[in-house]
Scaffold this active site. Structure first.
Site, PDB file in Angstrom:
ATOM      1  NE  ARG A 103      -3.017   0.523  -0.614  1.00  0.00           N
ATOM      2  CZ  ARG A 103      -3.305   0.704  -2.018  1.00  0.00           C
ATOM      3  NH1 ARG A 103      -2.997   1.943  -2.699  1.00  0.00           N
ATOM      4  NH2 ARG A 103      -3.910  -0.164  -2.477  1.00  0.00           N
ATOM      5  CE  LYS A 138      -1.752  28.515  -4.342  1.00  0.00           C
ATOM      6  NZ  LYS A 138      -2.795  29.055  -4.962  1.00  0.00           N
ATOM      7  CE  LYS A 170       1.744  35.240  -3.393  1.00  0.00           C
ATOM      8  NZ  LYS A 170       1.569  34.229  -4.573  1.00  0.00           N
ATOM      9  CD  GLU A 200       0.710  38.241  -6.062  1.00  0.00           C
ATOM     10  OE1 GLU A 200       0.994  37.327  -5.661  1.00  0.00           O
ATOM     11  OE2 GLU A 200      -0.251  38.795  -5.335  1.00  0.00           O
ATOM     12  CG  ASP A 222      -1.892  37.041  -8.691  1.00  0.00           C
ATOM     13  OD1 ASP A 222      -1.880  35.714  -8.798  1.00  0.00           O
ATOM     14  OD2 ASP A 222      -2.620  37.423  -7.608  1.00  0.00           O
TER      15      ASP A 222
END
Length: 282
Positions: A103, A138, A170, A200, A222
């Site tokens: 597994r 992510k 950001k 960004e 973005d």
């Protein structure tokens, strides 16, 4: 494409933790109960659908960690294109050992092959352009290293591995620091010359500020629509590396790549990939 495997030494703690989680406090009681100790078998890892394979190195290591005497023979390598029915790997030895590792080996191989397959689809959409497909942070907690390796197996490229890799300013950094010029001036005053800086923007007037102020090597565009991305490429005229991000579905990749951006980044490569169906058969 040839891919240099990661050292087993780096991968082993991750795989060992997964095996310990699966074996629990008392091991594989089903196998121990119903399979005679000396039973030997040859098991085959088979592809049940088309895709790009990843996780073969990890699967092999999972079997060997459970039982170093298992003979593992790879028939496909990480990064290979596969079709349903392909034989990927053979594992020969104690049946109990194979079943106890099954597994964990399949979980890694299926998950990582799904990422490699989705990445390959994005890369195919950008074919004929100079645009590279890259992942983001992510990723599944604890699995970033191997998920980013799977992106490479699919023909993509890697973004940052951690917050310490580069400066990426950001929108929230800009808001908290008081604007684009203040953050770029802080970078110029304090950042090491060894660290690259990306910032960004989501509007062309912000891009104009970056071009005027300096201090960044890369700009993340973005959530811009395609005509705006074209304008950004024209404004920049090769002075900075441009990365398009946000709402990057596979169906949109071709038109975005055609704008001339250097990179398209997508969190979907790692957070939304569907597991590729791989099975182990005795």
């Amino acid at each position: 494409m040839t891919h240099t495997p990661l050292p087993d030494l780096i991968l082993e703690p991750l795989i060992r933790a997964a095996l310990m989680e699966d074996l629990g406090t008392y091991g594989d009681i089903t196998t121990r109960t119903v399979i005679p100790e000396k039973t030997r078998y040859t098991a085959r890892l088979n592809a049940r659908e088309n895709g790009v394979i990843s996780g073969m190195q990890i699967a092999a290591l999972a079997f060997r960690l459970v039982d170093p005497e298992l003979k593992v023979t790879a028939h496909k390598a990480d990064g290979d294109t596969i079709v349903a029915g392909d034989l990927l790997m053979e594992i020969e030895g104690r049946a109990a050992s194979i079943l106890s590792a099954e597994r964990v080996a399949l979980n890694f191989a299926g998950r990582l092959s799904g990422i490699a397959t989705l990445t390959a689809g994005f890369v195919a959409q950008a074919k004929g352009t100079a645009t590279r497909i890259t992942c983001t942070r992510k990723t599944t907690p604890g699995l970033r290293l191997v998920e980013k390796q799977a992106v490479l197996h699919g023909g993509g490229f890697n973004h940052r591995f951690s917050l310490s890799d580069a400066i990426l300013i950001k929108d929230n950094h800009i808001a908290a620091a008081g604007g684009i010029r203040p953050v770029l001036r802080a970078v110029k005053a304090q950042a090491s010359h060894m660290i690259r800086t990306e910032i960004e923007v989501d509007r062309l007037d912000q891009l104009e500020e970056v071009l005027d102020e300096g201090g960044a090597e890369v700009v993340l565009l973005d959530n811009m629509d395609t005509p705006t991305l074209k304008d950004a490429v024209a404004m920049t005229a090769g002075r900075l590396v441009l990365e398009a991000s946000g709402n990057m579905r596979m169906s949109r990749v071709a038109e975005v790549a055609a704008t001339g951006v250097d990179y398209i980044s997508s969190g979907a490569l790692t957070h939304s990939a569907q597991t590729l169906d791989i099975g182990l058969d005795f």
